[in-house]
Design an enzyme around this catalytic site. Sequence first.
Site: not given
Ligand code: IMP
Length: 186
Positions: A103, A100
Amino acid sequence: MYGKEIKKILVTREQIAKRVKELGEQITRDYAGEPLTLVCTLRGATLFFADLVREIRGDVEIDFIACSSYGAGTTSSGEVKMIKDLSSPIAGKNIIVVEDIIDTGTTLYYLKKLLEARNPKSLKVCSFLDKPSRRKVEFKGDYIGFEIENEYVVGYGLDYDQKMRNLPDVCVLAPEVYMGDLNKVL
Ligand code: IMP
């Protein structure tokens, strides 16, 4: 049409449909004649995944995996847990992991390493959204729907505390919602 918990619409359903079609066409061209397995990361990518697979022509299989780096709220715990593994082996297959949003990069960095160890023929990542300014771990997606600023978004599969995944547009969440001032907005 949305309530006070939504600050604004960031990407409309029409813009989403157009971009998903383009991504499907690009993937169809890149894998022409090659069988492909699309891996959906639960739960956030489900809506994007369902739309994307229908825009890809050719020999496509689907599978599902679930990892979590988030507790309740809007910040990552930095720890990634595997919650549900794939149903089929991926050795020798062309794999695209469909996510999705990228981040901090933590989840996909972990997931890519884990899947690479299973010796797929190829392994790429397609993410609906990308927030490059938030990276803590270096990670670059191969196919990206939209690059966005550092704002917490909901809708089209993305949640806040498991809610709002059903909104048809990508919306910016009103900061009051996660700043704890819920009475003001709800
Ligand atoms: P990462 O491991 O920090 O890259 O996070 C990834 C996960 O965090 C994604 O798959 C989302 O489920 C969640 N996430 C990060 N940013 C958002 C946002 O703005 N809205 C909703 N979910 C988010």
